[in-house]
Design an enzyme around this catalytic site. Sequence first.
Site, mmCIF file in Angstrom:
data_model
loop_
_atom_site.group_PDB
_atom_site.id
_atom_site.type_symbol
_atom_site.label_atom_id
_atom_site.label_comp_id
_atom_site.label_asym_id
_atom_site.label_seq_id
_atom_site.Cartn_x
_atom_site.Cartn_y
_atom_site.Cartn_z
ATOM 1 N N ASN A 91 0.806 -1.215 0.000
ATOM 2 C CA ASN A 91 0.000 0.000 0.000
ATOM 3 C C ASN A 91 0.845 1.274 0.000
ATOM 4 O O ASN A 91 0.397 2.310 -0.481
ATOM 5 C CB ASN A 91 -0.931 -0.008 1.226
ATOM 6 C CG ASN A 91 -1.503 1.361 1.517
ATOM 7 O OD1 ASN A 91 -2.403 1.827 0.828
ATOM 8 N ND2 ASN A 91 -0.951 2.047 2.516
ATOM 9 N N PHE A 129 3.269 14.017 -5.103
ATOM 10 C CA PHE A 129 3.465 15.439 -4.835
ATOM 11 C C PHE A 129 2.122 16.154 -4.983
ATOM 12 O O PHE A 129 1.278 15.751 -5.781
ATOM 13 C CB PHE A 129 4.468 16.034 -5.829
ATOM 14 C CG PHE A 129 5.909 15.723 -5.500
ATOM 15 C CD1 PHE A 129 6.679 16.603 -4.757
ATOM 16 C CD2 PHE A 129 6.483 14.538 -5.938
ATOM 17 C CE1 PHE A 129 7.999 16.314 -4.453
ATOM 18 C CE2 PHE A 129 7.799 14.237 -5.638
ATOM 19 C CZ PHE A 129 8.571 15.126 -4.887
ATOM 20 N N ALA A 188 3.757 12.333 -13.080
ATOM 21 C CA ALA A 188 4.727 11.419 -12.453
ATOM 22 C C ALA A 188 3.977 10.312 -11.709
ATOM 23 O O ALA A 188 4.259 9.123 -11.887
ATOM 24 C CB ALA A 188 5.632 12.186 -11.495
ATOM 25 N N TYR A 189 2.986 10.701 -10.913
ATOM 26 C CA TYR A 189 2.221 9.726 -10.123
ATOM 27 C C TYR A 189 1.551 8.703 -11.037
ATOM 28 O O TYR A 189 1.647 7.496 -10.829
ATOM 29 C CB TYR A 189 1.169 10.462 -9.275
ATOM 30 C CG TYR A 189 0.300 9.539 -8.452
ATOM 31 C CD1 TYR A 189 0.786 8.973 -7.277
ATOM 32 C CD2 TYR A 189 -1.003 9.244 -8.842
ATOM 33 C CE1 TYR A 189 -0.001 8.131 -6.506
ATOM 34 C CE2 TYR A 189 -1.798 8.397 -8.089
ATOM 35 C CZ TYR A 189 -1.297 7.850 -6.917
ATOM 36 O OH TYR A 189 -2.087 7.003 -6.173
ATOM 37 N N GLY A 190 0.881 9.197 -12.080
ATOM 38 C CA GLY A 190 0.164 8.310 -12.999
ATOM 39 C C GLY A 190 1.084 7.316 -13.680
ATOM 40 O O GLY A 190 0.749 6.138 -13.834
ATOM 41 N N LYS A 195 2.164 4.566 -11.404
ATOM 42 C CA LYS A 195 1.070 3.610 -11.175
ATOM 43 C C LYS A 195 0.795 2.740 -12.407
ATOM 44 O O LYS A 195 0.297 1.626 -12.265
ATOM 45 C CB LYS A 195 -0.192 4.332 -10.694
ATOM 46 C CG LYS A 195 -0.051 4.938 -9.284
ATOM 47 C CD LYS A 195 0.248 3.884 -8.223
ATOM 48 C CE LYS A 195 0.132 4.443 -6.805
ATOM 49 N NZ LYS A 195 0.342 3.417 -5.773
ATOM 50 N N VAL A 214 -9.858 8.727 -2.249
ATOM 51 C CA VAL A 214 -10.071 8.537 -0.808
ATOM 52 C C VAL A 214 -9.566 9.745 -0.016
ATOM 53 O O VAL A 214 -8.497 10.290 -0.307
ATOM 54 C CB VAL A 214 -9.350 7.254 -0.333
ATOM 55 C CG1 VAL A 214 -9.531 7.045 1.168
ATOM 56 C CG2 VAL A 214 -9.873 6.039 -1.100
#
Length: 277
Positions: free
Chosen positions: A90, A95, A193-195, A198, A231
């Site tokens: 998890n 950012f 960056a996050y995408g 993932k 969430v």
Amino acid sequence: MSKKVAVVTGANKGIGLAIVKGLCKAGFKGDILLTARNEKLGQEAIAGLQAEGCKNVIFHQLDICNQGSSLKLKKFLEEKYGGLDVLVNNAGMAFKNSATEPFGEQAEVTMRTNFWGTLWVCHALLPILRPNARVVNVSSFVSKKSIDQCNPELQAKFRNKDLSEEELCLLMGEFVHAAQTGDHTAQGWPNTAYGTTKIGVTVLSKIQARVLSETRPGDGILLNACCPGWVRTDMAGQNASKSPEEGAETPVYLAMLPEGAKEPHGQLVWDKTVQEW
């Protein structure tokens, strides 16, 4: 030695903490290791859970960005339990939109935690999975959105069912390098960056599931990626639509898939439903 054990990473708050609580309430028969980088915050989370009646939770320090930390956890699990039954990866970070760090730096730091950290934990712990183990890699619906923003060549690579872990690692490295040179969009990468990290987690899950099916075909191990949804956490902010408990529902469902279940395996699951990739 045969007592069951579950490990949840990044679990001192937010979705991770809710997953630990969810496993406890779902009646996981064994110890649940709540892991986090910060021992003080981890122990405080344990005290809160025990006050709520979750007696089978134990803290173990884990920094997923430190390979030695993952190997220390592996040693502990082997010596105390002889293996591992449930792993929920998890731990992750993003950012804020308001972050002032250069995009190349954001890409490197986010990749180190979300992709490399998850990979290192898996390298340490997947070899000690017991038969009928369950592995859940927490990804995001943003991975689905981000793959659609890649150029056709990259999309084809990420959807290639024969892609190897080494090839995926090279692709993740290429993104970081392109982000650091300011060249990522010209090279067909999405501007997130996050995408992109993932995308890495979702595709890694598909590769890992395929390898488990090939190397341990009769062991009934199921491994999936999931999206908890949007969430309300420190990461996503307070305007998100789901509570941490609601976000934990799909990861807990996948972690508790009954013995003998054949699927889902190697899928991206959102609201307990397999998503097309």
